[in-house]
Motif scaffolding. Sequence first.
Motif, PDB file in Angstrom:
ATOM      1  N   TYR A  36      24.424   0.151 -35.415  1.00 18.55           N
ATOM      2  CA  TYR A  36      24.880   0.043 -36.808  1.00 18.55           C
ATOM      3  C   TYR A  36      24.296   1.131 -37.703  1.00 18.55           C
ATOM      4  O   TYR A  36      25.020   1.656 -38.568  1.00 18.55           O
ATOM      5  CB  TYR A  36      24.662  -1.367 -37.346  1.00 18.55           C
ATOM      6  CG  TYR A  36      25.788  -2.280 -36.906  1.00 18.55           C
ATOM      7  CD1 TYR A  36      26.895  -2.491 -37.713  1.00 18.55           C
ATOM      8  CD2 TYR A  36      25.767  -2.873 -35.646  1.00 18.55           C
ATOM      9  CE1 TYR A  36      27.950  -3.279 -37.292  1.00 18.55           C
ATOM     10  CE2 TYR A  36      26.824  -3.662 -35.207  1.00 18.55           C
ATOM     11  CZ  TYR A  36      27.912  -3.865 -36.038  1.00 18.55           C
ATOM     12  OH  TYR A  36      28.980  -4.632 -35.614  1.00 18.55           O
ATOM     13  N   PRO A  37      23.042   1.545 -37.539  1.00 17.10           N
ATOM     14  CA  PRO A  37      22.608   2.740 -38.274  1.00 17.10           C
ATOM     15  C   PRO A  37      23.488   3.949 -37.968  1.00 17.10           C
ATOM     16  O   PRO A  37      23.808   4.739 -38.863  1.00 17.10           O
ATOM     17  CB  PRO A  37      21.167   2.940 -37.790  1.00 17.10           C
ATOM     18  CG  PRO A  37      20.699   1.553 -37.475  1.00 17.10           C
ATOM     19  CD  PRO A  37      21.903   0.874 -36.875  1.00 17.10           C
ATOM     20  N   GLY A  38      23.914   4.083 -36.706  1.00 17.68           N
ATOM     21  CA  GLY A  38      24.808   5.184 -36.350  1.00 17.68           C
ATOM     22  C   GLY A  38      26.163   5.055 -37.014  1.00 17.68           C
ATOM     23  O   GLY A  38      26.752   6.056 -37.459  1.00 17.68           O
ATOM     24  N   LEU A  39      26.684   3.843 -37.086  1.00 15.01           N
ATOM     25  CA  LEU A  39      27.966   3.619 -37.765  1.00 15.01           C
ATOM     26  C   LEU A  39      27.886   4.021 -39.241  1.00 15.01           C
ATOM     27  O   LEU A  39      28.795   4.683 -39.765  1.00 15.01           O
ATOM     28  CB  LEU A  39      28.370   2.153 -37.669  1.00 15.01           C
ATOM     29  CG  LEU A  39      28.857   1.630 -36.323  1.00 15.01           C
ATOM     30  CD1 LEU A  39      29.112   0.138 -36.409  1.00 15.01           C
ATOM     31  CD2 LEU A  39      30.119   2.355 -35.875  1.00 15.01           C
ATOM     32  N   TYR A  40      26.807   3.623 -39.904  1.00 12.82           N
ATOM     33  CA  TYR A  40      26.706   3.932 -41.334  1.00 12.82           C
ATOM     34  C   TYR A  40      26.423   5.412 -41.580  1.00 12.82           C
ATOM     35  O   TYR A  40      26.885   5.975 -42.587  1.00 12.82           O
ATOM     36  CB  TYR A  40      25.685   3.017 -42.009  1.00 12.82           C
ATOM     37  CG  TYR A  40      26.350   1.725 -42.419  1.00 12.82           C
ATOM     38  CD1 TYR A  40      27.057   1.625 -43.605  1.00 12.82           C
ATOM     39  CD2 TYR A  40      26.325   0.615 -41.574  1.00 12.82           C
ATOM     40  CE1 TYR A  40      27.716   0.467 -43.960  1.00 12.82           C
ATOM     41  CE2 TYR A  40      26.988  -0.554 -41.915  1.00 12.82           C
ATOM     42  CZ  TYR A  40      27.682  -0.623 -43.114  1.00 12.82           C
ATOM     43  OH  TYR A  40      28.358  -1.778 -43.458  1.00 12.82           O
ATOM     44  N   ALA A  41      25.726   6.063 -40.664  1.00  7.96           N
ATOM     45  CA  ALA A  41      25.581   7.510 -40.780  1.00  7.96           C
ATOM     46  C   ALA A  41      26.941   8.187 -40.656  1.00  7.96           C
ATOM     47  O   ALA A  41      27.250   9.143 -41.397  1.00  7.96           O
ATOM     48  CB  ALA A  41      24.625   8.023 -39.706  1.00  7.96           C
ATOM     49  N   ARG A  42      27.758   7.709 -39.731  1.00 12.52           N
ATOM     50  CA  ARG A  42      29.104   8.248 -39.568  1.00 12.52           C
ATOM     51  C   ARG A  42      29.958   7.991 -40.806  1.00 12.52           C
ATOM     52  O   ARG A  42      30.679   8.884 -41.277  1.00 12.52           O
ATOM     53  CB  ARG A  42      29.755   7.622 -38.340  1.00 12.52           C
ATOM     54  CG  ARG A  42      31.225   7.984 -38.109  1.00 12.52           C
ATOM     55  CD  ARG A  42      31.404   9.429 -37.803  1.00 12.52           C
ATOM     56  NE  ARG A  42      32.775   9.743 -37.444  1.00 12.52           N
ATOM     57  CZ  ARG A  42      33.317  10.952 -37.505  1.00 12.52           C
ATOM     58  NH1 ARG A  42      32.585  11.983 -37.929  1.00 12.52           N
ATOM     59  NH2 ARG A  42      34.568  11.159 -37.141  1.00 12.52           N
ATOM     60  N   PHE A  43      29.886   6.790 -41.355  1.00  9.28           N
ATOM     61  CA  PHE A  43      30.676   6.458 -42.538  1.00  9.28           C
ATOM     62  C   PHE A  43      30.281   7.340 -43.714  1.00  9.28           C
ATOM     63  O   PHE A  43      31.148   7.833 -44.454  1.00  9.28           O
ATOM     64  CB  PHE A  43      30.488   4.977 -42.883  1.00  9.28           C
ATOM     65  CG  PHE A  43      31.405   4.463 -43.966  1.00  9.28           C
ATOM     66  CD1 PHE A  43      32.737   4.842 -44.023  1.00  9.28           C
ATOM     67  CD2 PHE A  43      30.934   3.570 -44.926  1.00  9.28           C
ATOM     68  CE1 PHE A  43      33.585   4.352 -45.016  1.00  9.28           C
ATOM     69  CE2 PHE A  43      31.763   3.074 -45.910  1.00  9.28           C
ATOM     70  CZ  PHE A  43      33.094   3.467 -45.963  1.00  9.28           C
ATOM     71  N   ALA A  44      28.994   7.567 -43.895  1.00 11.30           N
ATOM     72  CA  ALA A  44      28.543   8.436 -44.985  1.00 11.30           C
ATOM     73  C   ALA A  44      29.105   9.844 -44.817  1.00 11.30           C
ATOM     74  O   ALA A  44      29.544  10.474 -45.793  1.00 11.30           O
ATOM     75  CB  ALA A  44      27.016   8.471 -45.031  1.00 11.30           C
ATOM     76  N   THR A  45      29.116  10.341 -43.589  1.00 14.62           N
ATOM     77  CA  THR A  45      29.664  11.678 -43.329  1.00 14.62           C
ATOM     78  C   THR A  45      31.147  11.731 -43.649  1.00 14.62           C
ATOM     79  O   THR A  45      31.638  12.710 -44.237  1.00 14.62           O
ATOM     80  CB  THR A  45      29.434  12.062 -41.849  1.00 14.62           C
ATOM     81  OG1 THR A  45      28.032  12.084 -41.591  1.00 14.62           O
ATOM     82  CG2 THR A  45      30.034  13.420 -41.539  1.00 14.62           C
ATOM     83  N   LEU A  46      31.883  10.677 -43.295  1.00 12.72           N
ATOM     84  CA  LEU A  46      33.316  10.631 -43.595  1.00 12.72           C
ATOM     85  C   LEU A  46      33.559  10.618 -45.095  1.00 12.72           C
ATOM     86  O   LEU A  46      34.429  11.348 -45.606  1.00 12.72           O
ATOM     87  CB  LEU A  46      33.944   9.393 -42.950  1.00 12.72           C
ATOM     88  CG  LEU A  46      33.986   9.352 -41.425  1.00 12.72           C
ATOM     89  CD1 LEU A  46      34.468   7.985 -40.948  1.00 12.72           C
ATOM     90  CD2 LEU A  46      34.871  10.459 -40.862  1.00 12.72           C
ATOM     91  N   VAL A  47      32.818   9.801 -45.816  1.00 14.82           N
ATOM     92  CA  VAL A  47      33.014   9.681 -47.260  1.00 14.82           C
ATOM     93  C   VAL A  47      32.705  11.004 -47.955  1.00 14.82           C
ATOM     94  O   VAL A  47      33.486  11.487 -48.784  1.00 14.82           O
ATOM     95  CB  VAL A  47      32.151   8.540 -47.823  1.00 14.82           C
ATOM     96  CG1 VAL A  47      32.153   8.565 -49.354  1.00 14.82           C
ATOM     97  CG2 VAL A  47      32.651   7.185 -47.314  1.00 14.82           C
TER      98      VAL A  47
END
Length: 308
Positions: free
Chosen positions: A265-276
Motif C-alpha cells: 500500500y505504500p507503493g500504491l500511494y507513491a504511484r498514485f502521487a506520481t500519477l496525480v
Amino acid sequence: MDPIRIAVVGMGKIARDQHLPAIAGNRAFSLAATVSPRDSGIEGVPHLRSLDALLEEGPAIDAVALCTPPQVRYDLAAQALARGIHVFLEKPPGATLAEVHALSAQAERTGASLFASWHSRFAAGVAPARAWLAERRIDSVKVIWREDVRVWHPGQAWIWEPGGLGVFDPGINALSIITHILPRPFFLSEATLEIPENRAAPIAADLHFRDTRGAPIHMDLDWRQTGPQSWDVLVETDAGTLKLAHGGAVLTLPSETVRNEDHEYPGLYARFATLVTGGRSDVDVSPLTLVADAFLRGTRLTTEAFFD
C-alpha cells in the motif's frame, strides 16, 4: 508543493488496516476527511456520512480513495471525476468492465487522474520476478491461492452477491501478479466454478489458461482452506523454477531467495502521487478481464450451502 488532500470513502477493514497507515506515511498526502454511513471515522479528521455531503459541505479535497464494495463504486467515482477530483480505486476497480472503461474515458475528458490499483503487484518479490522472467522461456505456470473466507471476509455479505466476485476477490490478486510478471499475454481455455447453493458467487474455481506460445497456466482457487494459507505462484522456465510465496512477498529463484519489507500500500500511494502530479491515469483491467472470462466461459457446479 502542497500535499494532495485526500478523502477515504468506505471505512471497512481494508481502509483502516492499509489505506489510512499508507496515507499517514506519505508526505505527498494529507488526510482531509473520511466518509461512511456507519463508521464514526477517526479522531481529529472530519467525517461525513456520504460523498454528497462531503462535496457539498467540505472540507475541500483533491482526491478520493474509494474503499467501498465494487458494486457501488462507479457512481462515486463518476461523481468525483465530474468535479475534477482524482480517484484511487481499490481492487477490483469495478463490478463490470464496461463501467471501468466509462470511468477511464471520463477521467481523460476531465483531466483528473484515475488509478485502478492492484496491491499485490507491489509485493516485494513481484518486480524482481518480472525482471527475471523477461528473458526466460516459460514452460508452465501453477497458481495455488487457497484461504479461509471466514478469516479474511467474516460476515461480508456483499462479496457473495453479483459483482462481489466470491473467491475471485482474492484470486484477482494472483491474476494481477501473473498478468504483470509473465512476458506474454495469456487467455482462458476452460474453467470450473463451484457455487454454494445459497450464494451467487463461487467459493472455489479451477482454471486453465495458455499463453500465446502455448505454455499452460493452471490456477487453483479455494475459499475453504483451514490451517496454513496458500498464496503461491510457481513458474517453470528453461532456467529453473521461480516461486513467489506469501502473496508475492517472498521470491525464490534457482540461485537465491529474496525477502524484502512489505510495501504494497505504500507503493500504491507513491504511484498514485506520481500519477496525480504528472496528470496521468493508470487503468489496467487485464486481471478483471480474465475474471469476466471465467464467468463467461466457466462451467458452474452447485456445491453445499455456505454459512459464516
